[in-house]
Design a protein around this motif. Structure first.
Motif, PDB file in Angstrom:
ATOM      1  N   PHE A   1       0.838  -1.190   0.000  1.00  0.00           N
ATOM      2  CA  PHE A   1       0.000   0.000   0.000  1.00  0.00           C
ATOM      3  C   PHE A   1       0.882   1.251   0.000  1.00  0.00           C
ATOM      4  O   PHE A   1       2.059   1.193   0.373  1.00  0.00           O
ATOM      5  CB  PHE A   1      -0.918   0.006   1.225  1.00  0.00           C
ATOM      6  N   ASN A   2       0.303   2.365  -0.376  1.00  0.00           N
ATOM      7  CA  ASN A   2       1.024   3.635  -0.335  1.00  0.00           C
ATOM      8  C   ASN A   2       0.881   4.283   1.039  1.00  0.00           C
ATOM      9  O   ASN A   2      -0.081   4.020   1.778  1.00  0.00           O
ATOM     10  CB  ASN A   2       0.495   4.596  -1.407  1.00  0.00           C
ATOM     11  N   VAL A   3       1.819   5.147   1.376  1.00  0.00           N
ATOM     12  CA  VAL A   3       1.707   5.929   2.600  1.00  0.00           C
ATOM     13  C   VAL A   3       0.424   6.768   2.521  1.00  0.00           C
ATOM     14  O   VAL A   3       0.167   7.409   1.490  1.00  0.00           O
ATOM     15  CB  VAL A   3       2.930   6.856   2.763  1.00  0.00           C
ATOM     16  N   PRO A   4      -0.419   6.759   3.563  1.00  0.00           N
ATOM     17  CA  PRO A   4      -1.645   7.571   3.528  1.00  0.00           C
ATOM     18  C   PRO A   4      -1.356   9.033   3.204  1.00  0.00           C
ATOM     19  O   PRO A   4      -0.331   9.592   3.613  1.00  0.00           O
ATOM     20  CB  PRO A   4      -2.197   7.393   4.951  1.00  0.00           C
ATOM     21  N   GLN A   5      -2.285   9.664   2.478  1.00  0.00           N
ATOM     22  CA  GLN A   5      -2.062  11.008   1.958  1.00  0.00           C
ATOM     23  C   GLN A   5      -1.826  12.032   3.052  1.00  0.00           C
ATOM     24  O   GLN A   5      -1.003  12.947   2.898  1.00  0.00           O
ATOM     25  CB  GLN A   5      -3.269  11.438   1.097  1.00  0.00           C
ATOM     26  N   ASN A   6      -2.527  11.910   4.187  1.00  0.00           N
ATOM     27  CA  ASN A   6      -2.347  12.902   5.252  1.00  0.00           C
ATOM     28  C   ASN A   6      -0.921  12.874   5.804  1.00  0.00           C
ATOM     29  O   ASN A   6      -0.368  13.913   6.189  1.00  0.00           O
ATOM     30  CB  ASN A   6      -3.359  12.671   6.388  1.00  0.00           C
ATOM     31  N   ILE A   7      -0.300  11.689   5.799  1.00  0.00           N
ATOM     32  CA  ILE A   7       1.082  11.571   6.270  1.00  0.00           C
ATOM     33  C   ILE A   7       2.034  12.185   5.253  1.00  0.00           C
ATOM     34  O   ILE A   7       2.977  12.900   5.600  1.00  0.00           O
ATOM     35  CB  ILE A   7       1.425  10.097   6.551  1.00  0.00           C
ATOM     36  N   LYS A   8       1.788  11.926   3.971  1.00  0.00           N
ATOM     37  CA  LYS A   8       2.594  12.554   2.920  1.00  0.00           C
ATOM     38  C   LYS A   8       2.527  14.080   3.024  1.00  0.00           C
ATOM     39  O   LYS A   8       3.548  14.772   2.921  1.00  0.00           O
ATOM     40  CB  LYS A   8       2.093  12.125   1.535  1.00  0.00           C
ATOM     41  N   ASP A   9       1.308  14.591   3.213  1.00  0.00           N
ATOM     42  CA  ASP A   9       1.126  16.046   3.278  1.00  0.00           C
ATOM     43  C   ASP A   9       1.897  16.642   4.452  1.00  0.00           C
ATOM     44  O   ASP A   9       2.484  17.731   4.334  1.00  0.00           O
ATOM     45  CB  ASP A   9      -0.360  16.389   3.394  1.00  0.00           C
ATOM     46  N   ALA A  10       1.882  15.946   5.586  1.00  0.00           N
ATOM     47  CA  ALA A  10       2.601  16.439   6.767  1.00  0.00           C
ATOM     48  C   ALA A  10       4.101  16.495   6.509  1.00  0.00           C
ATOM     49  O   ALA A  10       4.784  17.451   6.918  1.00  0.00           O
ATOM     50  CB  ALA A  10       2.297  15.549   7.971  1.00  0.00           C
ATOM     51  N   MET A  11       4.617  15.506   5.800  1.00  0.00           N
ATOM     52  CA  MET A  11       6.051  15.496   5.501  1.00  0.00           C
ATOM     53  C   MET A  11       6.408  16.579   4.481  1.00  0.00           C
ATOM     54  O   MET A  11       7.447  17.239   4.600  1.00  0.00           O
ATOM     55  CB  MET A  11       6.473  14.105   5.017  1.00  0.00           C
ATOM     56  N   LYS A  12       5.549  16.765   3.482  1.00  0.00           N
ATOM     57  CA  LYS A  12       5.788  17.836   2.508  1.00  0.00           C
ATOM     58  C   LYS A  12       5.818  19.201   3.199  1.00  0.00           C
ATOM     59  O   LYS A  12       6.678  20.046   2.911  1.00  0.00           O
ATOM     60  CB  LYS A  12       4.697  17.822   1.433  1.00  0.00           C
ATOM     61  N   LYS A  13       4.872  19.401   4.108  1.00  0.00           N
ATOM     62  CA  LYS A  13       4.806  20.677   4.824  1.00  0.00           C
ATOM     63  C   LYS A  13       6.060  20.896   5.665  1.00  0.00           C
ATOM     64  O   LYS A  13       6.585  22.019   5.753  1.00  0.00           O
ATOM     65  CB  LYS A  13       3.561  20.727   5.715  1.00  0.00           C
ATOM     66  N   SER A  14       6.562  19.824   6.266  1.00  0.00           N
ATOM     67  CA  SER A  14       7.751  19.966   7.110  1.00  0.00           C
ATOM     68  C   SER A  14       8.955  20.410   6.285  1.00  0.00           C
ATOM     69  O   SER A  14       9.779  21.199   6.755  1.00  0.00           O
ATOM     70  CB  SER A  14       8.056  18.648   7.830  1.00  0.00           C
ATOM     71  N   ILE A  15       9.046  19.937   5.067  1.00  0.00           N
ATOM     72  CA  ILE A  15      10.139  20.363   4.187  1.00  0.00           C
ATOM     73  C   ILE A  15       9.940  21.816   3.771  1.00  0.00           C
ATOM     74  O   ILE A  15      10.874  22.628   3.796  1.00  0.00           O
ATOM     75  CB  ILE A  15      10.235  19.436   2.957  1.00  0.00           C
ATOM     76  N   ASP A  16       8.702  22.163   3.391  1.00  0.00           N
ATOM     77  CA  ASP A  16       8.423  23.546   3.012  1.00  0.00           C
ATOM     78  C   ASP A  16       8.688  24.506   4.168  1.00  0.00           C
ATOM     79  O   ASP A  16       9.082  25.668   3.944  1.00  0.00           O
ATOM     80  CB  ASP A  16       6.968  23.689   2.551  1.00  0.00           C
ATOM     81  N   ASP A  17       8.471  24.027   5.389  1.00  0.00           N
ATOM     82  CA  ASP A  17       8.716  24.853   6.576  1.00  0.00           C
ATOM     83  C   ASP A  17      10.174  24.792   7.034  1.00  0.00           C
ATOM     84  O   ASP A  17      10.515  25.308   8.100  1.00  0.00           O
ATOM     85  CB  ASP A  17       7.805  24.401   7.728  1.00  0.00           C
ATOM     86  N   ASN A  18      11.004  24.118   6.229  1.00  0.00           N
ATOM     87  CA  ASN A  18      12.448  24.018   6.517  1.00  0.00           C
ATOM     88  C   ASN A  18      12.749  23.326   7.847  1.00  0.00           C
ATOM     89  O   ASN A  18      13.736  23.660   8.516  1.00  0.00           O
ATOM     90  CB  ASN A  18      13.099  25.411   6.486  1.00  0.00           C
ATOM     91  N   GLU A  19      11.933  22.343   8.190  1.00  0.00           N
ATOM     92  CA  GLU A  19      12.178  21.567   9.409  1.00  0.00           C
ATOM     93  C   GLU A  19      13.081  20.379   9.067  1.00  0.00           C
ATOM     94  O   GLU A  19      12.685  19.216   9.159  1.00  0.00           O
ATOM     95  CB  GLU A  19      10.849  21.091  10.011  1.00  0.00           C
ATOM     96  N   THR A  20      14.293  20.712   8.669  1.00  0.00           N
ATOM     97  CA  THR A  20      15.227  19.692   8.194  1.00  0.00           C
ATOM     98  C   THR A  20      16.525  19.679   8.990  1.00  0.00           C
ATOM     99  O   THR A  20      17.512  19.090   8.552  1.00  0.00           O
ATOM    100  CB  THR A  20      15.538  19.929   6.703  1.00  0.00           C
ATOM    101  N   GLN A  21      16.521  20.312  10.151  1.00  0.00           N
ATOM    102  CA  GLN A  21      17.716  20.320  10.991  1.00  0.00           C
ATOM    103  C   GLN A  21      17.737  19.086  11.894  1.00  0.00           C
ATOM    104  O   GLN A  21      16.799  18.287  11.912  1.00  0.00           O
ATOM    105  CB  GLN A  21      17.750  21.596  11.857  1.00  0.00           C
ATOM    106  N   TYR A  22      18.814  18.943  12.663  1.00  0.00           N
ATOM    107  CA  TYR A  22      18.850  17.899  13.678  1.00  0.00           C
ATOM    108  C   TYR A  22      17.645  18.053  14.603  1.00  0.00           C
ATOM    109  O   TYR A  22      17.256  19.173  14.962  1.00  0.00           O
ATOM    110  CB  TYR A  22      20.116  18.012  14.541  1.00  0.00           C
TER     111      TYR A  22
END
Length: 372
Positions: A37-58
């Motif tokens: 199965f694919n990752v549920p869409q709401n989880i994908k959206d949360a991860m996309k938002k985290s990247i857009d919000d630059n939450e990529t640090q330690y």
């Protein structure tokens, strides 16, 4: 060539991965333990938002505090385990949690009780840590369920730990409450550690899951998001233990991993807090596939236990050439011997594939292997 460390002499490369990588184009893969199965869409959206919000640090070494708080709530609600976010470590998959558990608590001279058959990673982790494996038979007549009486027979003054896995890879067995509780009691009476791998906890049919940490303080409980939310490649797991044990585990985690993937942690938070509809759909579909593969294998004359959890069956197939014959016919399976001495004479098949593909695979086996 520079000589490798002697500890690697005890380790063999995964037979499952060998089969996976050698799969012929067009073959139906019943070998890999990964939801289709694919990752549920709401989880994908949360991860996309985290990247857009630059939450990529330690992140904090143990993981985002808000995620650990939700994991603590999950443990209390689902498992009856009362724990603190400070006693939770977010790991790089359940695999890291298993590895650091072995590194933190096992050494030469320690005896580790290991269900036979069981997931092959357990043996590797024990060997790398220098422990000695003491197998405990999971008999087919007991539906491959580990029994407390069989564990008791193997306990000595050198017993350091036991690894539990319910539901089980490779058999799909779900342990009974009385055995979970009895083994938990034994861990307190004989002062040994339980490493409880509960990664398939949510994939159970007509049974209930029980965690030994509800009954004993000598438990490291391991879980993750790979199987329940089809997040295998995102590598997010977690563990909890008492304060003293967590401190030792954290030493290994901090000095090897630092922290788990920040973006995937945001997805994990959404997985726990968001809707669970996709999980329920996935489990319902797995149950239909389980019913199909068990009935077809039994009809072919391969005795197969009606697995109660995970997405594996472990039919009794004594033809030593079955796996090769099946692969040549276009169906990938895994020899049971890869999972321990008691796996010999069995074959693991994963039904993490479509209903249609499983039907087709069973037709191929019946026509070209059984009657061929």
């Amino acid at each position: 060539m520079i000589n490798p460390a002697k500890r690697t002499n005890t380790i063999e490369l995964s037979q499952i991965r060998k089969m996976f990588e050698a799969t012929k184009p067009g073959a139906i893969n019943l070998g890999i333990g990964e939801p289709d199965f694919n990752v549920p869409q709401n989880i994908k959206d949360a991860m996309k938002k985290s990247i857009d919000d630059n939450e990529t640090q330690y992140t904090p070494n143990k993981g985002y505090i808000e995620l650990r708080e939700k994991i603590a709530e999950k443990f209390k609600k689902d498992n009856g385990i009362i724990t603190d976010p400070e006693n939770i470590i977010v790991t790089v998959g359940a695999s890291e949690a298993l590895y650091i558990s072995a590194q933190a608590f096992m050494e030469a001279g320690d005896e580790i009780l290991l269900p036979d058959p069981s997931f092959l990673l357990y043996e590797s982790c024990i060997n790398l840590a220098g422990g000695s494996i003491v197998p405990v038979d999971c008999k087919m007549e007991n539906e491959f369920k580990l029994k407390a009486d069989d564990v008791l027979e193997k306990i000595t003054d050198k017993t350091k730990a036991i690894i539990l896995n319910s539901p089980s890879n490779p058999t799909g067995a779900v342990m009974e409450k009385e055995d979970i509780k009895a083994i938990a009691d034994l861990s307190m009476d004989h002062n040994f550690l339980i490493i409880s791998d509960e990664i398939y906890e949510k994939i159970i049919y007509d049974k209930k899951h029980y965690s030994p940490a509800k009954y004993s303080d000598n438990v490291i409980t391991i879980n993750g998001f790979s199987k329940t939310y089809a997040m295998t490649g995102l590598r997010i797991g977690y563990l909890t233990a008492n304060e003293e044990h967590t401190e030792e585990l954290f030493k290994i985690h901090q000095n090897s991993i630092a922290c788990a993937n920040s973006t995937a942690q945001k997805g994990a938070y959404e997985a726990l807090t968001g809707p669970q509809d996709e999980v329920h759909k996935m489990v319902s579909e797995f149950k239909k596939r389980r019913d199909l593969i068990v009935s077809r294998l039994n009809e072919m004359g391969y005795e197969t236990v009606n697995a109660e959890g995970a997405f594996y069956v472990f039919p009794k197939i004594e033809d030593e050439n079955f796996v090769k014959k099946a692969a040549d016919a276009g169906v990938v399976t895994v020899t049971g011997a890869a999972f321990g001495s008691k796996g010999k004479g069995h074959v693991r098949m994963s039904y993490a594939n479509s209903y249609e593909n499983i039907e087709k695979a069973m037709d191929i086996l019946e026509e070209r292997v059984v009657n061929g």
